[in-house]
Design a protein around this motif. Structure first.
Motif, PDB file in Angstrom:
ATOM      1  N   GLU A  82       0.843  -1.203   0.000  1.00  0.00           N
ATOM      2  CA  GLU A  82       0.000   0.000   0.000  1.00  0.00           C
ATOM      3  C   GLU A  82       0.877   1.252   0.000  1.00  0.00           C
ATOM      4  O   GLU A  82       0.607   2.225  -0.696  1.00  0.00           O
ATOM      5  CB  GLU A  82      -0.909   0.006   1.223  1.00  0.00           C
ATOM      6  N   GLN A  84       3.875   1.549  -1.220  1.00  0.00           N
ATOM      7  CA  GLN A  84       4.477   1.688  -2.549  1.00  0.00           C
ATOM      8  C   GLN A  84       3.478   2.252  -3.547  1.00  0.00           C
ATOM      9  O   GLN A  84       3.829   3.111  -4.356  1.00  0.00           O
ATOM     10  CB  GLN A  84       5.035   0.342  -3.037  1.00  0.00           C
ATOM     11  N   LEU A  85       2.230   1.795  -3.490  1.00  0.00           N
ATOM     12  CA  LEU A  85       1.195   2.324  -4.388  1.00  0.00           C
ATOM     13  C   LEU A  85       0.975   3.817  -4.157  1.00  0.00           C
ATOM     14  O   LEU A  85       0.881   4.592  -5.106  1.00  0.00           O
ATOM     15  CB  LEU A  85      -0.119   1.571  -4.205  1.00  0.00           C
ATOM     16  N   ARG A  86       0.897   4.217  -2.906  1.00  0.00           N
ATOM     17  CA  ARG A  86       0.705   5.640  -2.588  1.00  0.00           C
ATOM     18  C   ARG A  86       1.914   6.467  -3.013  1.00  0.00           C
ATOM     19  O   ARG A  86       1.771   7.581  -3.506  1.00  0.00           O
ATOM     20  CB  ARG A  86       0.435   5.819  -1.099  1.00  0.00           C
ATOM     21  N   GLU A  88       4.009   5.810  -5.486  1.00  0.00           N
ATOM     22  CA  GLU A  88       4.005   5.930  -6.946  1.00  0.00           C
ATOM     23  C   GLU A  88       2.970   6.935  -7.420  1.00  0.00           C
ATOM     24  O   GLU A  88       3.249   7.737  -8.317  1.00  0.00           O
ATOM     25  CB  GLU A  88       3.755   4.559  -7.581  1.00  0.00           C
ATOM     26  N   ARG A  89       1.778   6.931  -6.810  1.00  0.00           N
ATOM     27  CA  ARG A  89       0.730   7.875  -7.219  1.00  0.00           C
ATOM     28  C   ARG A  89       1.122   9.313  -6.857  1.00  0.00           C
ATOM     29  O   ARG A  89       0.948  10.233  -7.649  1.00  0.00           O
ATOM     30  CB  ARG A  89      -0.603   7.501  -6.568  1.00  0.00           C
TER      31      ARG A  89
END
Length: 116
Positions: A82, A84-86, A88-89
């Motif tokens: 989670e 890493q996703l945040r 990247e965004r």
């Protein structure tokens, strides 16, 4: 763009805190009104900012400035996937913003030199 991006940056930090501390114009107006101050004039400083802010190397800005600060701001987010996703965004949004400011800065400088 800033008003639209505010909620996205604020939500990227999750429960532990926002990535950005952007404050909307409406929120400034509410906070100032609470202590008796009223907005009489709004001065758009985007032209001056665009002329001042010059980004030559987006990759350098990404790697040396944005990425370390985002990683630190998101260190509390679990699980790691989670986080890493945040990351990247948020990085995508910051790079988009920097790219738009670079474009605006170049356009404004070109307009200044062409009208003189």
């Amino acid at each position: 763009m800033a008003e639209r991006a505010a909620s996205a940056f604020g939500s990227l930090g999750g429960q532990g805190g926002a990535v950005s501390s952007y404050v909307s114009r409406a929120e400034w107006q509410r906070n100032f009104a609470a202590v008796g101050m009223v907005e009489r004039e709004l001065v758009d400083l985007s032209d001056g900012i665009a002329r001042f802010l010059q980004v030559a190397d987006i990759a350098l800005l990404r790697d040396d400035y944005f990425a370390p600060r985002l990683r630190q701001a998101l260190q509390h987010v679990a699980p790691e996937a989670e986080r890493q996703l945040r990351f990247e965004r948020a990085l995508e949004l910051l790079l988009q913003t920097a790219t738009e400011y670079r474009r605006l800065s170049r356009l404004l400088r070109a307009a200044c030199f062409n009208t003189s």
